[in-house]
Write a protein that holds these residues in place. Structure first.
Motif, PDB file in Angstrom:
ATOM      1  N   GLU A   1       1.250 -11.493  -2.378  1.00  0.00           N
ATOM      2  CA  GLU A   1       0.349 -10.581  -3.087  1.00  0.00           C
ATOM      3  C   GLU A   1      -0.454 -11.326  -4.141  1.00  0.00           C
TER       4      GLU A   1
ATOM      5  N   GLN B   1      -1.188 -14.492  -4.065  1.00  0.00           N
ATOM      6  CA  GLN B   1      -2.143 -15.332  -3.343  1.00  0.00           C
ATOM      7  C   GLN B   1      -3.355 -14.518  -2.880  1.00  0.00           C
ATOM      8  N   ARG B   2      -3.112 -13.316  -2.408  1.00  0.00           N
ATOM      9  CA  ARG B   2      -4.190 -12.490  -1.886  1.00  0.00           C
ATOM     10  C   ARG B   2      -5.129 -11.992  -2.987  1.00  0.00           C
ATOM     11  N   GLU B   3      -4.559 -11.750  -4.169  1.00  0.00           N
ATOM     12  CA  GLU B   3      -5.353 -11.151  -5.245  1.00  0.00           C
ATOM     13  C   GLU B   3      -5.716 -12.141  -6.335  1.00  0.00           C
ATOM     14  N   GLN B   4      -5.454 -13.436  -6.120  1.00  0.00           N
ATOM     15  CA  GLN B   4      -5.640 -14.418  -7.183  1.00  0.00           C
ATOM     16  C   GLN B   4      -7.095 -14.456  -7.658  1.00  0.00           C
ATOM     17  N   THR B   5      -7.233 -14.446  -8.971  1.00  0.00           N
ATOM     18  CA  THR B   5      -8.570 -14.449  -9.589  1.00  0.00           C
ATOM     19  C   THR B   5      -8.724 -15.581 -10.583  1.00  0.00           C
TER      20      THR B   5
ATOM     21  N   SER C   1       0.826  -1.205   0.000  1.00  0.00           N
ATOM     22  CA  SER C   1       0.000   0.000   0.000  1.00  0.00           C
ATOM     23  C   SER C   1       0.859   1.252   0.000  1.00  0.00           C
TER      24      SER C   1
END
Length: 500
Positions: A275, A277-281, A262
């Motif tokens: 990152e 993993q957190r935002e995987q789509t 951030s």
């Protein structure tokens, strides 16, 4: 009085078993007679040709190839293995039939150390492997990403040079210093900081374990031997220790990652994977074990092979003063009297002899001489021979790099051979395969060579290395160790004299 049914069965069972055995052998021999198999080597029951590997399998297998041909069928225990020892055979495997030979066999003990082969190097060919490799290619080891870590490479190499300068005219263990350099660079890039001796010890034990022979990998019904001698227990213990360490690293990164991203901070590999993993789509989910397996792979593939290349390159240059002098002349033209050579200096100038020295070092001392085994996924014709589905394939890249049909004076260190040659190490020229080729070639070529070039350039530019005890350079011991990768058997002990 007629015998009972039970008596008849007891009497006739051995006969029927014998007839079935003879029938199976007849079918097998008849089937093989209709197939054109590669030349094979006579083998013992149970162990097959395992006894012929010796302490240096790449050398022993080259001897077999010299006797039987560039494509040889051997049996390691019960496992049929096709041994490829020519550039033509390698090209058919890695290019013509690359898809068929893109699978990995079950790596046995190694799978216990790599989260059940969730890394790119050992994973079976399929959707998981494709997605994991895309993480490497697009996010971790792309040219752009490697360039972003330039400051790490330059910082750590500067620290190494300063440390050697402080020990000028003293005997130093250059092998140990180069190991520390590569480990520290990869620690900072992958984990964000350097770690203490405990982590170095873990990595050393891991590399030793990867080179240990596992009976169960080749004779499955004797896998109990691995358990009895404690090999499985040692592997499980090491895997658990690494898992605890990597869990701690990921936990340390989890909160920091959110704050840093951030705020636009600089990311390491763990940050990048968290990152993603957190935002995987996508349908491909980056699980915790995937992150740990990919981090572990960076150390296995990055530290050992990079260190090995540098260690052998310096050793050969010390033994060949003319080559050292020619490289030094090129580096002085690049540096223009500056105290250090930077990556920008190398990017903005031609350095053909530096490239030639590294190519020649990797030719003579292929870091992973037998590469990583492949496995055929269907029946296929290979150099007009019939190869059955499930056959393991080993490519002796070391033997190809010393093939007298390709190389003039193949046993000699002659960097000049590459000055007017288009042969490169990127997997498209099958005469030189330090990183493999085809779909399964190492995705970290740019990463490894960025370290190799900058480190070797600065070591040669800054220091004149002497052999201790007034030894003759041509008598420098070049014996090899045994293992998955081939290092120097003995540490490279030298006396550095600062050139300026």
């Amino acid at each position: 009085m007629f015998p009972s049914v039970e008596t008849l069965i007891l009497f006739l069972t051995p006969f029927f078993l014998l007839m079935i055995f003879i029938h199976i052998k007849w079918i097998s021999s008849h089937s093989n007679a209709t197939k054109n198999l590669p030349p094979s080597v006579r083998r013992f029951p149970i162990i097959g040709n395992l006894h012929q590997l010796g302490s240096a399998p790449h050398r022993s297998l080259r001897t077999l190839a010299q006797k039987h041909g560039p494509l040889v069928l051997i049996h390691l225990g019960s496992v049929p293995v096709v041994l490829a020892s020519s550039a033509e055979a390698a090209q058919e495997i890695m290019k013509t039939h690359d898809l068929i030979f893109s699978n990995r066999p079950d790596m046995g003990i190694l799978n216990r150390l790599t989260y059940n082969a969730k890394n790119v190097g050992f994973a079976g060919y399929g959707e998981y492997w494709r997605q994991a490799k895309s993480l490497h290619v697009l996010h971790l080891l792309s040219a752009k990403r490697v360039d972003l870590f330039q400051h790490v490479r330059e910082d750590e190499i500067a620290l190494m040079i300063n440390m050697i300068e402080n020990n000028s005219d003293c005997v130093i263990d250059l092998s140990k210093i180069i190991v520390s350099l590569t480990s520290d660079i990869i620690c900072r890039i992958a984990l964000g900081r350097k770690y203490d001796k405990k982590f170095t010890d873990l990595t050393t034990r891991l590399m030793e374990m990867l080179g240990v022979f596992s009976v169960g990998s080749y004779i499955p019904y004797l896998s109990v031997v691995d358990r009895l001698i404690g090999l499985e227990a040692r592997a499980d213990k090491l895997a658990k220790e690494f898992d605890v360490f990597l869990e701690g690293v990921i936990e340390d990164h989890s909160d920091r990652n959110i704050r840093m991203v951030s705020g636009g901070g600089r990311q390491d590999v763990v940050d990048i994977l968290l990152e993603i993993q957190r935002e995987q789509t996508t349908d491909f989910l980056v699980h915790r074990d995937t992150i740990k397996a990919l981090i572990l792979e960076m150390f296995v593939a990055g530290t050992d092979t990079t260190f090995t290349t540098l260690e052998w390159a310096i050793s050969e240059l010390i033994r060949h003063p003319r080559a050292m002098k020619r490289l030094l002349q090129e580096l002085r033209e690049i540096a223009q009297q500056k105290p250090r050579i930077t990556e920008e200096d190398l990017e903005n100038t031609q350095h053909p002899y530096l490239e030639a020295v590294l190519k020649e070092s990797m030719r003579l001392h292929t870091p992973l001489p037998l590469l990583v085994p492949r496995e055929s996924t269907q029946d296929v014709k290979l150099m007009d021979y019939d190869i059955a589905v499930g056959t393991r394939v080993m490519i002796n890249a070391w033997a190809i790099s010393r093939d007298p049909n390709i190389w003039e004076e193949p046993e000699e260190f002659m960097p000049e051979r590459f000055l007017n040659s288009s042969i490169d190490y990127k997997g498209l020229d099958f005469e030189l395969l330090p990183f493999g080729g085809g779909r399964r070639k190492c995705p970290g070529i740019h990463f490894a060579m960025a370290i190799n070039k900058l480190a070797l350039a600065n070591l040669v530019y800054k220091f004149d290395f002497k052999v201790p005890n007034e030894g003759k350079v041509e008598e420098l011991d070049m014996s090899e160790s045994s293992g998955l990768t081939v290092h120097r058997k003995y540490p490279l002990l030298v006396i550095p004299n600062t050139r300026f």
